[in-house]
Structure formats: C-alpha cells, structure tokens
Write a protein that holds these residues in place. Sequence first.
Motif, short mmCIF file in Angstrom:
data_model
loop_
_atom_site.label_atom_id
_atom_site.label_comp_id
_atom_site.label_asym_id
_atom_site.label_seq_id
_atom_site.Cartn_x
_atom_site.Cartn_y
_atom_site.Cartn_z
N SER A 184 -30.35 3.06 -24.45
CA SER A 184 -30.67 1.63 -24.57
C SER A 184 -29.47 0.76 -24.19
O SER A 184 -28.31 1.11 -24.44
CB SER A 184 -31.11 1.29 -25.99
OG SER A 184 -30.02 1.30 -26.85
N ALA A 185 -29.79 -0.38 -23.61
CA ALA A 185 -28.74 -1.35 -23.26
C ALA A 185 -27.99 -1.78 -24.52
O ALA A 185 -26.78 -2.02 -24.49
CB ALA A 185 -29.39 -2.56 -22.59
N GLU A 186 -28.71 -1.80 -25.63
CA GLU A 186 -28.12 -2.17 -26.92
C GLU A 186 -27.00 -1.19 -27.30
O GLU A 186 -25.91 -1.61 -27.72
CB GLU A 186 -29.23 -2.11 -27.97
CG GLU A 186 -29.10 -3.07 -29.09
CD GLU A 186 -30.35 -3.06 -29.97
OE1 GLU A 186 -31.00 -2.01 -30.11
OE2 GLU A 186 -30.66 -4.12 -30.52
N LEU A 187 -27.29 0.09 -27.17
CA LEU A 187 -26.28 1.11 -27.53
C LEU A 187 -25.07 0.99 -26.61
O LEU A 187 -23.92 1.05 -27.06
CB LEU A 187 -26.90 2.51 -27.43
CG LEU A 187 -25.92 3.66 -27.71
CD1 LEU A 187 -25.46 3.67 -29.16
CD2 LEU A 187 -26.55 5.01 -27.37
N ILE A 188 -25.33 0.81 -25.31
CA ILE A 188 -24.23 0.71 -24.35
C ILE A 188 -23.34 -0.49 -24.70
O ILE A 188 -22.11 -0.40 -24.71
CB ILE A 188 -24.79 0.57 -22.91
CG1 ILE A 188 -25.56 1.83 -22.52
CG2 ILE A 188 -23.67 0.27 -21.91
CD1 ILE A 188 -26.41 1.68 -21.26
N VAL A 279 -16.98 7.52 -31.89
CA VAL A 279 -18.32 6.93 -32.00
C VAL A 279 -19.37 8.02 -32.18
O VAL A 279 -19.19 9.16 -31.75
CB VAL A 279 -18.71 6.09 -30.75
CG1 VAL A 279 -17.90 4.82 -30.68
CG2 VAL A 279 -18.59 6.89 -29.47
N THR A 280 -20.46 7.63 -32.82
CA THR A 280 -21.62 8.51 -32.96
C THR A 280 -22.69 7.97 -32.03
O THR A 280 -22.96 6.77 -32.02
CB THR A 280 -22.13 8.47 -34.41
OG1 THR A 280 -21.08 8.93 -35.25
CG2 THR A 280 -23.35 9.35 -34.61
N LEU A 281 -23.30 8.86 -31.26
CA LEU A 281 -24.35 8.41 -30.33
C LEU A 281 -25.69 8.89 -30.86
O LEU A 281 -25.94 10.09 -30.94
CB LEU A 281 -24.05 8.95 -28.93
CG LEU A 281 -22.71 8.44 -28.36
CD1 LEU A 281 -22.29 9.25 -27.13
CD2 LEU A 281 -22.82 6.96 -28.01
N PRO A 282 -26.55 7.98 -31.29
CA PRO A 282 -27.81 8.36 -31.92
C PRO A 282 -28.77 9.04 -30.94
O PRO A 282 -28.62 8.90 -29.73
CB PRO A 282 -28.39 7.02 -32.38
CG PRO A 282 -27.74 6.00 -31.53
CD PRO A 282 -26.40 6.52 -31.15
N PRO A 283 -29.77 9.76 -31.46
CA PRO A 283 -30.76 10.39 -30.59
C PRO A 283 -31.51 9.34 -29.77
O PRO A 283 -31.76 8.24 -30.27
CB PRO A 283 -31.73 11.08 -31.56
CG PRO A 283 -31.12 11.00 -32.90
CD PRO A 283 -30.04 9.99 -32.89
N TRP A 284 -31.86 9.70 -28.54
CA TRP A 284 -32.51 8.74 -27.63
C TRP A 284 -33.78 8.16 -28.24
O TRP A 284 -34.12 7.00 -28.00
CB TRP A 284 -32.79 9.41 -26.28
CG TRP A 284 -33.77 10.54 -26.31
CD1 TRP A 284 -33.50 11.87 -26.54
CD2 TRP A 284 -35.20 10.47 -26.14
NE1 TRP A 284 -34.65 12.60 -26.51
CE2 TRP A 284 -35.71 11.77 -26.27
CE3 TRP A 284 -36.08 9.43 -25.88
CZ2 TRP A 284 -37.06 12.07 -26.15
CZ3 TRP A 284 -37.44 9.72 -25.77
CH2 TRP A 284 -37.92 11.01 -25.90
N GLN A 285 -34.47 8.96 -29.08
CA GLN A 285 -35.76 8.50 -29.63
C GLN A 285 -35.60 7.25 -30.52
O GLN A 285 -36.50 6.41 -30.57
CB GLN A 285 -36.41 9.60 -30.49
CG GLN A 285 -36.84 10.84 -29.70
CD GLN A 285 -35.78 11.93 -29.72
OE1 GLN A 285 -34.58 11.66 -29.81
NE2 GLN A 285 -36.21 13.16 -29.63
N THR A 286 -34.46 7.17 -31.22
CA THR A 286 -34.27 6.08 -32.19
C THR A 286 -34.45 4.72 -31.52
O THR A 286 -35.19 3.86 -32.01
CB THR A 286 -32.84 6.15 -32.79
OG1 THR A 286 -32.62 7.48 -33.21
CG2 THR A 286 -32.65 5.18 -33.93
#
Length: 301
Positions: A184-188, A279-286
């Motif tokens: 997601s653009a949000e995560l980036i 950083v922790t990168l959450p699963p793509w599904q979230t």
Amino acid sequence: MKILLLGANGQVGWELQRALAPLGEIHCCTRLEADMACPAAVRKVVREIAPQVVVNAAAYTAVDRAETEPERAMLINAETVGELAAEVRRLHGWLVHYSTDYVFDGSKPGYYTEEDLPAPGNVYGRSKLAGEQAIEGAGCRHLTLRTSWVFAARGGNFVRTILRLAREREQLRVIADQVGAPTSAELIADVTALALYRLANDKDLADRASGTYHLVASGETSWHGYARLVVAEAQRHGAELKTTPERVLPISTTEYPLPASRPANSRLDTQKLRNLFGVTLPPWQTQVKRVVSELVWREKT
Ligand SMILES: NC(=O)c1ccc[n+]([C@@H]2O[C@H](COP(=O)([O-])OP(=O)(O)OC[C@H]3O[C@@H](n4cnc5c(N)ncnc54)[C@H](OP(=O)(O)O)[C@@H]3O)[C@@H](O)[C@H]2O)c1
C-alpha cells in the motif's frame, strides 16, 4: 526538517503529504509546479526551496505505454532524476527515491535481494534502473526504495480495477503465474517518514544508511490470489457485485498478453530495510482489507 515532495498527487505522493507532515516544513509539488519532463524546471524549484530532503514520488508509471514512449520514460525516470540527485548533492541533503521490482526479470527462484543483479525486461524497468544508476552516479546521500504492486484508495491501481470489474462482470480471469507482494502507498509513506526521522536523529545510522532498499509488505501472492481477496472483502462488506471469489478464475500470463512483459517472480527480500531501520512490514492482506473496506464504505455513503 525542510522537505521538498515531488509527485504529491500520485498514490504514494498523496500518502506522503500526510506521513511527512509531522517531520517539519513540507513543500509539495505536483506536475504543475515541477514538471519532471523538464529538468531545468525541477532544478529551479530545488534551488528556490533549498530543502534538506527531497522525496521524489513522481515517475512515469504507465508500464505498457512506456514501450512506445521510451524517450519520455527515460527523461522522467532517469535524466531528471540524475539532475535532482546532483542538486541534492550540492545541498548536502538526502534524496528519497522510489524504484521497482521491474528492475528484475523475475527468473530467479526465491526472493531478490539488493545484491542481485538487475536485468529489466521492459522499457519502464530499464528507465527506473537508469534512474537508480543516475542517483548512484551523482553521489548524493540517498534512500532508493524499491517497491511493488502499489495500491491505494485513490489513483489507478489493481484493487480499484478489480472492484469495478467485479461490479460489471460475472466472472473474472486473472493471472496466477506472477507472484509478488501488493504494497500500500500508505505503508510506503509511513516507512519513508520513519526512516527520515531515524536518519535525522541517529548520526551513526545516517553515516551508513545511504543506498538501495527493498520496501514491500510481507508475504506473497499472485494477481489471482490478490483479486480473490479483494472480491471476498468487498463481498463481506456488502458491496453489490456480479461476481464471487470462486468466480475469479486463474489464467496464465500467456493468456493475457500485454505490450510490456512482467516478471514472473517479483518477490523482494526486505531484511536489509527491516534490520537497519528497525521497521516491521505487515502482511500484504492487512492493507488490502483496509483499502477495500474504505472503497466499499465510500460507495455506500
Ligand atoms: N504503481 C506501482 O505499482 C509501482 C510499483 C513499483 C514501484 N513504483 C514506483 O513508486 C513510485 C510512486 O508510484 P505511484 O504508484 O505513486 O505512481 P502514480 O500514482 O502513477 O503517481 C505518479 C505521479 O508522478 C506524477 N508525474 C508523472 N509524470 C510527471 C511529470 N512529467 N512531472 C511531474 N510529475 C509527474 C504523476 O502526476 P499526475 O498526477 O499529474 O499524472 C503522479 O502524481 C514511482 O517511482 C513508481 O515508479 C510504483
């Protein structure tokens, strides 16, 4: 911190406007204020603002169109990026730039690391790789963040296309033999802000952090698996659809020919980023679930 944000209206740029705001003084530019097809205009903007950090979210992202517009893709994604990097070096600042899984041809089994040799299989990928190289060549401090399969609640992206098609068609046929991580653009944007915060507050980190990083959500799926989750979530939230997750059918890449070839394997290893920046990168599904929920809610209200 004085930050110049380029490409502020794109998927990632829009989220960066939000995520970078707490870091200091943000100057947001769209194509109107800084046309990346005009290196001199971009240079002028950088000189006028004289930021400590430039975050470049602007890019030529039309992957298929790039096949017939290679010069323009190269100008926006590489030439101007090189100019930008030279300006940032002159200012002793930092450049944050985004690149892509498409710098790889996808033939490697397993996850690509930052050490793997790029070998882009299309014009867009070659232009983005040339951009990475232009930054290295200019010698400015930089974070080149390679990401993949970007989506958001706004902009043109796979989630929005699948939602539209699911409303129009009883059955969808989606490619199942390309794997990667929807991000997601949000995560980036959030990871970018966190990284900049850490660089500003940890001199030791700042001294060794300049380089290329893979930034994608954790886990992996195919376009088909991704589409099924989008449809299932939309259905769960009560969207009016003609199709169901079961009627999202797998097809092969050869059954859906496109002008630009895509890598079969887009999996990027993120260990370097996670280790250095904590950083922790959450699963793509979230984030897919969040965005689908937002889009369905918007439709209903
Ligand atoms: N989308 C993906 O799946 C994906 C995957 C991997 C990597 N990336 C990389 O991630 C970064 C952000 O991508 P995104 O998904 O946010 O792309 P996007 O939504 O297509 O946004 C790109 C932005 O660049 C702007 N732009 C295009 N040409 C320009 C020009 N000549 N001058 C100034 N601005 C220009 C666009 O402006 P307008 O709004 O005016 O068109 C748009 O705001 C890019 O570096 C991209 O290569 C994206």
